[in-house]
Design an enzyme around this catalytic site. Structure first.
Site, mmCIF file in Angstrom:
data_model
loop_
_atom_site.group_PDB
_atom_site.id
_atom_site.type_symbol
_atom_site.label_atom_id
_atom_site.label_comp_id
_atom_site.label_asym_id
_atom_site.label_seq_id
_atom_site.Cartn_x
_atom_site.Cartn_y
_atom_site.Cartn_z
ATOM 1 C CE LYS A 35 -0.187 -0.426 4.980
ATOM 2 N NZ LYS A 35 -0.868 -0.939 6.142
ATOM 3 N NE ARG A 132 -6.008 0.580 11.883
ATOM 4 C CZ ARG A 132 -4.758 0.369 11.589
ATOM 5 N NH1 ARG A 132 -4.071 1.356 11.258
ATOM 6 N NH2 ARG A 132 -4.376 -0.833 10.926
ATOM 7 C CE1 TYR A 256 12.180 31.509 4.882
ATOM 8 C CE2 TYR A 256 12.796 28.955 4.379
ATOM 9 C CZ TYR A 256 12.190 30.199 3.993
ATOM 10 O OH TYR A 256 11.935 30.278 2.877
ATOM 11 C CG MET A 304 9.586 23.253 -0.607
ATOM 12 S SD MET A 304 8.462 24.204 -1.408
ATOM 13 C CE MET A 304 7.220 24.953 -0.183
HETATM 14 C C1 LIG Z 1 -0.049 -2.015 6.880
HETATM 15 C C2 LIG Z 1 -0.533 -2.936 7.453
HETATM 16 C C3 LIG Z 1 0.332 -4.198 7.342
HETATM 17 C C4 LIG Z 1 1.910 -4.173 7.409
HETATM 18 O O1 LIG Z 1 2.401 -3.680 8.497
HETATM 19 P P1 LIG Z 1 4.003 -3.499 8.698
HETATM 20 O O2 LIG Z 1 4.055 -3.160 10.053
HETATM 21 O O3 LIG Z 1 4.523 -2.547 7.563
HETATM 22 O O4 LIG Z 1 4.496 -4.886 8.510
HETATM 23 C C5 LIG Z 1 -0.237 -5.419 7.808
HETATM 24 N N1 LIG Z 1 -1.741 -5.522 8.045
HETATM 25 C C6 LIG Z 1 -2.391 -4.505 7.960
HETATM 26 C C7 LIG Z 1 -3.747 -4.841 8.246
HETATM 27 C C8 LIG Z 1 -2.030 -3.346 7.475
HETATM 28 O O5 LIG Z 1 -2.702 -2.200 7.458
#
Ligand SMILES: *Cc1c(COP(=O)(O)O)cnc(C)c1O
Length: 360
Positions: A35, A132, A256, A304
């Protein structure tokens, strides 16, 4: 040499880290989590390498990520971790044979209403304590019944997610594992629990399918951890160049807000990399960078397009020299600690203007 910030993506390291997943969780199947543009490493690029290296499946967060993978010809199972918002999204996912996470009673209702010509594979997600996404334990039996009876569902599997597996001392992981086992007792289905920290730290969480994200990219998921200590190799090396070497007097402010002043007469280097490239603005003075292999500290505020470094004690440093911001020789975990964040955020945040070089 051009004055652009660059990420180098090391495909060998990626394959090595997948092998480390297999060593760490023998006998399980691997869902590579790609992802958020494969944590900043390039969604399609990473999918193709891992497909070739034998990843069993892929996971993404969103529908559009899944569709990009199918368009690129990825044929492995793909799991959409956030599920679907409505029947239109469900229809699209089913049409492209994307497996869905059912984490809410609402999903079961949509599946029951929708007449899918092609049924979908479902990962039924139970909230074992992270609070969650996931179905609360008291609803599991009823919803499971309905899913097994639903014509829109083909394969049915179980999953949950760990909230504190990055902390080896946390009791929450044991509690979550127990609640998940109790809740799913007697349900004949494959199980997936472990993310990277589960894979490396909690053998009891391995189940049938593991879901590594961060460790594939070579970083440690543990608090104060280093990928190297887990036998991992960094896939991304983020670098740029020194574009100026300037000399200032004691007391001269840098950057800055004049938040940092030279403690003595000294040279300050300017690096062509800033928060517009994805370098964290909250990195504090003292955050290390590597110039020709020498560790030098950041000074002043990150802006930036540039950041400044203290060149006292630096030998033979010249305009045009390579500067490593993180990656080989400088763990991203260390930079994340200096910016009060986690390596996940830094890797994901690498900006679109950063050039990409792939080492095959
Ligand atoms: C992002 C995610 C993972 C991967 O987690 P890592 O800590 O990057 O290995 C696994 N399961 C779910 C549901 C996630 O959202």
């Amino acid at each position: 040499m051009t004055s652009v910030a660059t990420v180098e993506i090391d495909c060998w390291a990626l394959r090595h880290n997948l092998a480390r997943v297999r060593e760490s969780a023998p006998g399980t199947r691997v869902i590579a989590v790609i992802k958020a543009n494969a944590y900043g490493h390039g969604l399609i690029r990473v999918a193709k390498i891992l497909q070739q290296a034998g990843s069993d499946a892929f996971a993404v967060a969103r529908l559009n990520e899944a569709l990009q993978l199918r368009e690129a010809g990825i044929q492995q199972p793909i799991i959409c971790l956030e599920g679907f918002l409505n029947s239109t999204e469900l229809y699209e996912l089913a049409r492209h044979d994307v497996q869905v996470v059912v984490h809410h009673a609402n999903h079961v209702a949509i599946l029951e209403q929708q007449r899918l010509s092609e049924p979908v594979s479902v990962w039924f997600k139970i909230d074992s304590g992270m609070h969650r996404l996931g179905v609360p334990p008291q609803s599991v039996a009823e919803l499971w019944q309905r899913l097994t009876a639903c014509d829109s569902v083909k394969a049915l599997r179980l999953m949950t997610h760990l909230a504190s597996a990055d902390d080896p001392r946390s009791e929450q992981t044991q509690q979550q594992l127990k609640l998940f086992a109790d809740t799913t007792k007697g349900m004949a289905a494959e199980v997936s629990i472990a993310n990277s920290s589960g894979i490396l730290g909690w053998q009891q969480s391995h189940g049938d399918w593991v879901r590594p994200g961060l460790m594939l990219y070579g970083a440690s998921p543990f608090i104060n951890g280093r990928g190297e200590d887990e036998g991992l190799q960094p896939v991304m090396t983020f670098s740029s160049h020194l574009i100026a070497v300037n000399h200032f007097k004691r007391g001269d402010p840098i950057g800055y807000g004049a938040s940092w002043c030279c403690p003595e007469d000294m040279a300050v280097g300017v690096v062509a990399c800033g928060y517009g490239d994805g370098y964290p603005r909250h990195a504090v003075p003292g955050t290390p960078v590597l110039v020709n292999g020498q560790r030098l500290p950041l000074v002043g505020r990150v802006s930036m397009d540039t950041l400044c470094i203290d060149l006292r004690g630096a030998a033979g440093v010249n305009i045009g020299d390579d500067v490593t911001l993180w990656g080989k020789g400088l763990p991203v975990e260390e930079v994340a600690e200096c910016a009060a964040t986690i390596p996940y955020e830094l890797l994901c945040a690498v900006a679109g203007r950063v050039a990409v070089e792939v080492i095959n």
